[in-house]
Motif scaffolding. Structure first.
Motif, PDB file in Angstrom:
ATOM      1  N   TYR A 198      -8.932  10.500   7.026  1.00  0.00           N
ATOM      2  CA  TYR A 198      -9.027   9.797   5.748  1.00  0.00           C
ATOM      3  C   TYR A 198      -7.775  10.018   4.912  1.00  0.00           C
ATOM      4  O   TYR A 198      -7.171  11.098   4.931  1.00  0.00           O
ATOM      5  CB  TYR A 198     -10.241  10.294   4.959  1.00  0.00           C
TER       6      TYR A 198
ATOM      7  N   LEU B 137      -8.601   4.935   2.803  1.00  0.00           N
ATOM      8  CA  LEU B 137      -8.213   4.403   4.107  1.00  0.00           C
ATOM      9  C   LEU B 137      -8.719   5.359   5.178  1.00  0.00           C
ATOM     10  O   LEU B 137      -8.546   6.578   5.072  1.00  0.00           O
ATOM     11  CB  LEU B 137      -6.698   4.253   4.213  1.00  0.00           C
TER      12      LEU B 137
ATOM     13  N   ASN C 205      -2.953   0.529  -4.229  1.00  0.00           N
ATOM     14  CA  ASN C 205      -2.314  -0.770  -4.128  1.00  0.00           C
ATOM     15  C   ASN C 205      -1.290  -0.865  -5.255  1.00  0.00           C
ATOM     16  O   ASN C 205      -1.644  -0.747  -6.437  1.00  0.00           O
ATOM     17  CB  ASN C 205      -3.363  -1.877  -4.241  1.00  0.00           C
TER      18      ASN C 205
ATOM     19  N   ILE D 167     -10.053  -0.077   5.041  1.00  0.00           N
ATOM     20  CA  ILE D 167      -9.792   0.240   3.639  1.00  0.00           C
ATOM     21  C   ILE D 167     -10.975  -0.212   2.800  1.00  0.00           C
ATOM     22  O   ILE D 167     -11.453  -1.341   2.926  1.00  0.00           O
ATOM     23  CB  ILE D 167      -8.508  -0.449   3.132  1.00  0.00           C
ATOM     24  N   ARG D 168     -11.467   0.694   1.931  1.00  0.00           N
ATOM     25  CA  ARG D 168     -12.524   0.370   0.975  1.00  0.00           C
ATOM     26  C   ARG D 168     -12.253   1.129  -0.315  1.00  0.00           C
ATOM     27  O   ARG D 168     -11.394   2.012  -0.363  1.00  0.00           O
ATOM     28  CB  ARG D 168     -13.900   0.723   1.548  1.00  0.00           C
TER      29      ARG D 168
ATOM     30  N   TRP E 130       0.826  -1.202   0.000  1.00  0.00           N
ATOM     31  CA  TRP E 130       0.000   0.000   0.000  1.00  0.00           C
ATOM     32  C   TRP E 130       0.861   1.252   0.000  1.00  0.00           C
ATOM     33  O   TRP E 130       1.957   1.261   0.547  1.00  0.00           O
ATOM     34  CB  TRP E 130      -0.913   0.023   1.229  1.00  0.00           C
TER      35      TRP E 130
ATOM     36  N   TYR F   3      -8.113   3.778  -3.414  1.00  0.00           N
ATOM     37  CA  TYR F   3      -8.803   3.260  -2.238  1.00  0.00           C
ATOM     38  C   TYR F   3      -8.859   4.351  -1.163  1.00  0.00           C
ATOM     39  O   TYR F   3      -8.048   5.275  -1.139  1.00  0.00           O
ATOM     40  CB  TYR F   3      -8.096   2.027  -1.685  1.00  0.00           C
TER      41      TYR F   3
END
Length: 511
Positions: free
Chosen positions: A163, A178, A168, A225-226, A146, A176
């Protein structure tokens, strides 16, 4: 509190949603400036209060930091000459009090770190951004795939949640989100059960819930993480703002906000209700529904931050629903929050206050009916409808969903029992807070009534009547006493009960 730091035993986590009130008690002149002594109180208990001392320059610095909100705040103007005069200081104090009232009563400004630090420096002195960066760096050292692209400063309203936009290295085209967050005062799951719940959410695939790709929890905080949504949240869509801007800039005074069309309201509302039903049927809980926690992806609404309830962080709408004792369960909280969201989808802005009995210029009758069933005075007094009942209303019952099969979340029985216990503890804390608020309101009303001019006038009239009545009774008593003392001599003297009555004398006839 750091990612690996363990909370000290018995330490109560602070609920950042509890409102702060501030009253300038007095001022004091020093050699070249004036200081204002402010009494700050958290919640309704006067025992939970403290003093802070601020100069006008401190107010000016606070106001400068809040200018991003786009609202004209009533800060008294600067004055270079005569600013130590007694009359001027008294007038400025009134102006500064009006400024404090405006800031502390605004739903977004009052939650900002700048305002919290101004009023409560002891509890908000930590540099949360720096702490988050340290913990994120530690995580990246353990998982080097990451990489941080940029911090997203003040993207959300939570003080203890930060945030970061990351990528990746193995999938460089994907972005992404986090987030790092402190655990909150409603965290009632054990560390082991919390890890199990987060593992369940991480592996969950559902059309109405935002997928969580990675999670890691400790005794004090969580890292999540999304996928990052470039289009932003449903609120970003309604307000027509840039998702990466600070929330004060985006939401305090949006210029182009607009409600949704009826078909969108129906479609989005039904999908959101399906997400809520899915969580409730699985024994899970939410409590954090609002427009910023809904992501719209290809016409499908997905609930975000579903983990918030299990992490124990309080809802942004907690100060609102805590006022109503009938909103005392997790499902009733979700329904109440849905009412707020439906209002925002209809009018393009959240309601200013609840309850609402007059929905002016509602374009859709079916929407007004559902809003009234949730946000009216009657609804708030008698209780919320259930999610299943809302789905059956004419507004949502005929919406065609893309998936016809019944969705479900399979929760292990042991975890389901732990979630049930945590849910009960969360509801009990809310109900205790509601009892305290209810008692405070009753006491405040009684004191206000007792001190009102009308009540004072009533008591004066009553006191005069009692005084006159007492005077009449005294006159009658004196009159009766005088009449008794001046009676006729034929009246029999009182008989002394201690004197025995002499026996009668019997005369005998002679023999």
């Amino acid at each position: 509190m750091s990612f690996a730091e363990k909370p000290s035993p018995g330490r109560l986590l602070l609920d950042d949603t509890v409102p702060l009130t501030a009253v300038i008690e007095t001022s004091q002149n020093l050699q070249s400036h004036t200081e204002y002594i402010i009494r700050v109180q958290r919640g309704v208990s006067s025992e939970n209060s403290w003093q802070v001392i601020r100069r006008y320059s401190d107010f000016d610095a606070l106001n400068s930091s809040l200018m991003v909100c786009g609202i004209s705040l009533p800060l008294p103007p600067k004055k270079l000459l005569g600013n130590m005069d007694r009359e001027f200081i008294a007038e400025r104090q009134k102006g500064l009090q009006a400024y404090l009232d405006t800031v502390t009563q605004h739903p977004l400004l009052s939650t900002s770190l700048t305002v919290k630090k101004f009023l409560d420096p002891n509890n908000y002195s930590a540099n949360y951004t720096e702490i988050a960066l340290q913990q994120v760096s530690m995580f990246f050292r353990s998982d080097p795939k990451w990489e941080v692209l940029e911090p997203l400063k003040d993207m959300g309203w939570r003080i203890r949640k930060k945030y970061f936009l990351i990528k990746n290295k193995e999938l460089p085209k994907e972005q992404y989100l986090l987030s790092w967050v402190d655990l909150g005062p409603d965290k009632f799951l054990s560390d082991k059960d919390l890890q199990s719940a987060m593992k369940l959410l991480t592996g969950l695939s559902n059309p109405y819930l935002c997928p969580l790709l990675f999670s890691s929890t400790s005794e004090s905080s969580a890292l999540l993480i999304r996928l990052f949504s470039e289009k932003g949240s449903l609120r970003d869509h309604i307000c027509k703002v840039k998702p990466r801007d600070s929330y004060l800039k985006k939401y305090c005074n949006p210029k182009n906000c607009q409600g949704l069309e009826l078909q969108q309201i129906k479609q989005y509302g039904r999908q959101i209700l399906e997400g809520l039903r899915l969580l409730h049927d699985g024994g899970m809980f939410y409590g954090h529904l609002h427009a910023s926690n809904v992501i719209v992806d290809d016409g499908v609404c997905r609930l975000a931050d579903v983990e918030n309830g299990m992490l124990g962080v309080p809802s942004v709408l907690r100060p609102a629903f805590a006022q109503f004792r009938k909103i005392n369960s997790l499902e009733s909280i979700d329904v109440y929050c849905f009412g707020h969201l439906l209002y925002e989808m209809t009018y393009g802005r959240p309601p200013d206050s609840v309850p609402i009995d007059q929905f002016l210029a509602v374009p859709y009758t079916a929407v007004a009916s559902v809003l009234r069933s949730i946000l009216s005075t009657e609804a708030c007094k008698t209780g919320m409808p259930k999610v299943s009942e809302l789905i059956q209303t004419p507004l949502f019952s005929e919406v065609c969903l893309q998936r016809s099969e019944k969705l479900q979340i399979k929760v292990p029985s042991k975890l389901k029992e732990a979630l049930k216990a945590a849910k009960g503890s969360l509801e009990r804390r809310l109900q205790e807070e509601q009892r305290t608020l209810h008692q405070h309101r009753r006491l405040t009303r009684a004191q206000s009534h007792h001190g009102s001019e009308e009540e004072k006038k009533r008591r004066k009239i009553l006191a005069r009547k009692k005084s006159k009545q007492s005077g009449y009774e005294n006159e009658e008593e004196i009159s009766v006493r005088n009449n008794n003392n001046s009676g006729s001599g034929a009246s029999s003297p009182p008989t002394c009960p201690s004197s025995p009555t002499p026996p009668p004398t019997t005369e005998h006839a002679p023999f």
